[in-house]
Design a protein around this motif. Structure first.
Motif, PDB file in Angstrom:
ATOM      1  N   ALA A  22       0.839  -1.220   0.064  1.00 43.97           N
ATOM      2  CA  ALA A  22      -0.047  -0.027   0.068  1.00 43.97           C
ATOM      3  C   ALA A  22       0.949   1.252  -0.107  1.00 43.97           C
ATOM      4  O   ALA A  22       1.861   1.269   0.159  1.00 43.97           O
ATOM      5  CB  ALA A  22      -0.973  -0.008   1.225  1.00 43.97           C
ATOM      6  N   SER A  23       0.269   2.486  -0.243  1.00 44.29           N
ATOM      7  CA  SER A  23       0.916   3.572  -0.115  1.00 44.29           C
ATOM      8  C   SER A  23       1.369   3.700   1.379  1.00 44.29           C
ATOM      9  O   SER A  23       2.742   4.275   1.487  1.00 44.29           O
ATOM     10  CB  SER A  23       0.141   4.834  -0.494  1.00 44.29           C
ATOM     11  N   SER A  24       0.587   3.442   2.292  1.00 37.95           N
ATOM     12  CA  SER A  24       1.118   3.364   3.811  1.00 37.95           C
ATOM     13  C   SER A  24       0.049   2.422   4.358  1.00 37.95           C
ATOM     14  O   SER A  24      -0.881   2.204   4.106  1.00 37.95           O
ATOM     15  CB  SER A  24       1.098   4.822   4.274  1.00 37.95           C
ATOM     16  N   GLU A  25       0.790   1.843   5.314  1.00 39.42           N
ATOM     17  CA  GLU A  25      -0.196   0.982   6.283  1.00 39.42           C
ATOM     18  C   GLU A  25      -0.700   2.058   7.502  1.00 39.42           C
ATOM     19  O   GLU A  25      -0.514   3.151   7.493  1.00 39.42           O
ATOM     20  CB  GLU A  25       0.641  -0.263   7.028  1.00 39.42           C
ATOM     21  N   LEU A  26      -1.783   1.244   8.021  1.00 41.93           N
ATOM     22  CA  LEU A  26      -2.323   1.926   9.040  1.00 41.93           C
ATOM     23  C   LEU A  26      -1.805   1.714  10.548  1.00 41.93           C
ATOM     24  O   LEU A  26      -1.368   0.536  10.593  1.00 41.93           O
ATOM     25  CB  LEU A  26      -4.012   1.689   8.987  1.00 41.93           C
ATOM     26  N   TYR A  27      -2.335   2.550  11.650  1.00 38.03           N
ATOM     27  CA  TYR A  27      -1.747   2.070  12.878  1.00 38.03           C
ATOM     28  C   TYR A  27      -3.009   2.717  13.895  1.00 38.03           C
ATOM     29  O   TYR A  27      -3.668   3.709  13.467  1.00 38.03           O
ATOM     30  CB  TYR A  27      -0.363   3.028  13.402  1.00 38.03           C
ATOM     31  N   GLY A  28      -2.922   1.892  14.920  1.00 40.53           N
ATOM     32  CA  GLY A  28      -4.150   2.385  15.885  1.00 40.53           C
ATOM     33  C   GLY A  28      -3.801   3.873  16.734  1.00 40.53           C
ATOM     34  O   GLY A  28      -4.687   4.682  17.150  1.00 40.53           O
ATOM     35  N   LEU A  29      -2.311   3.934  16.813  1.00 41.02           N
ATOM     36  CA  LEU A  29      -1.922   5.006  17.669  1.00 41.02           C
ATOM     37  C   LEU A  29      -0.581   5.558  17.272  1.00 41.02           C
ATOM     38  O   LEU A  29       0.300   4.830  16.755  1.00 41.02           O
ATOM     39  CB  LEU A  29      -1.503   4.568  19.188  1.00 41.02           C
ATOM     40  N   LEU A  30      -0.590   6.922  16.908  1.00 43.18           N
ATOM     41  CA  LEU A  30       0.521   7.544  16.473  1.00 43.18           C
ATOM     42  C   LEU A  30       0.759   8.538  17.225  1.00 43.18           C
ATOM     43  O   LEU A  30       0.086   9.418  17.734  1.00 43.18           O
ATOM     44  CB  LEU A  30       0.074   7.960  14.921  1.00 43.18           C
ATOM     45  N   LYS A  31       2.194   9.140  17.306  1.00 42.85           N
ATOM     46  CA  LYS A  31       2.690  10.499  17.941  1.00 42.85           C
ATOM     47  C   LYS A  31       2.943  11.207  16.728  1.00 42.85           C
ATOM     48  O   LYS A  31       2.856  10.758  15.529  1.00 42.85           O
ATOM     49  CB  LYS A  31       4.038  10.021  18.872  1.00 42.85           C
TER      50      LYS A  31
END
Length: 267
Positions: A196-205
């Protein structure tokens, strides 16, 4: 000794039907049931599945015994499921329902622990999974595994023609595979995330958000690119007998989605 009254009640479902119409699938759907899954690495994950169980009904039989579908699941409680256990459950269902063919489908959420790309902070990402077992009496059933993996896609055209910025969207990549060998859910999900262009995350700073934004911008992909790149990965995996990859991009500048599908023979 007289039989209990409930044993003397008429069995209407088993009565004859004269309309000469077979039913390909009849059963139950929407039943929620606990499910324990043994992964390819031996670990056990617990979740709750929404179950659909159906069998084929011959022309001469009026109806299926619906309570037996639930009884089959109740009798499986405590089972830790892997490929062999799913096949055994399918065979048990056919025997209890006295049917020549049937299908069981389990839809459930699974949770992957992920670490943010810069801060390393851990969080869970939920992914929808489906296990389906389908086949005829006396034959090994066909088993398929499906995952719906959420990712980010960024439009190459938008990036190319705009003075600054580019439109992006969340996309759902659906991978459906017929494995020859045990396959970890997180391993299959990683194929979609990595392409993908980018993966997803549940929590990001904030540092992670900067990284994700720039990662997507540097890696633009059309919906066609997504399915082609993932198809190349799946096609090269000898553990898969057949596969399908779909991508639905929920467009941020249109009120419709973009969609593409590639599948192998035999899926």
């Amino acid at each position: 000794m007289n039989a209990p009254d409930f044993l003397r009640l008429p069995d209407v479902q088993a009565s004859a039907d004269e309309r000469a119409l077979a039913i390909q699938r009849v059963g139950i759907r929407g039943l929620r049931h606990p499910l324990a899954l043994r992964g390819a690495d031996g670990t056990v994950a617990h979740t709750v599945a929404t179950v659909e169980s159906t069998v084929a009904l011959p022309t001469a039989v009026k109806g299926a015994h619906m309570s037996r579908f639930v009884a089959v699941l109740e009798e499986s409680r405590g089972t830790v499921f892997d490929s062999a256990a799913f096949a055994a459950l399918h065979a048990h269902m056919l025997a209890r329902l006295e049917s020549e063919r049937g299908r069981i489908q389990f839809r459930f959420p699974c949770f992957l622990q992920k670490r943010a790309p810069v801060s390393g902070i851990a969080s869970l990402l939920d992914i929808d999974a489906t296990v389906e077992v389908d086949g005829a009496l006396g034959e090994p059933p066909r088993q398929t595994l499906s995952l719906v993996v959420p990712v980010t896609s960024l439009c190459p055209c938008s990036k190319e023609i705009s003075a600054y910025g580019a439109h992006n969207q969340r996309s759902h990549i659906t991978l459906t595979v017929a494995p020859r060998a045990p396959l970890r859910l997180d391993e299959l999900a990683r194929v979609a995330e990595e392409e993908a262009s980018s993966e997803l995350y549940g929590l990001l700073k904030r540092a992670d958000e900067k990284w994700v934004t720039e990662r997507a911008y540097e890696n633009p992909k059309f919906v066609e690119d997504l399915v082609r790149d993932i198809a190349l990965r799946l096609r090269g995996d000898s553990r898969l007998a057949a596969w399908r990859v779909e991508s639905e991009n929920f467009e941020s500048i249109h009120n419709h989605s973009a969609y593409a599908l590639i599948e192998s023979e035999g899926i």
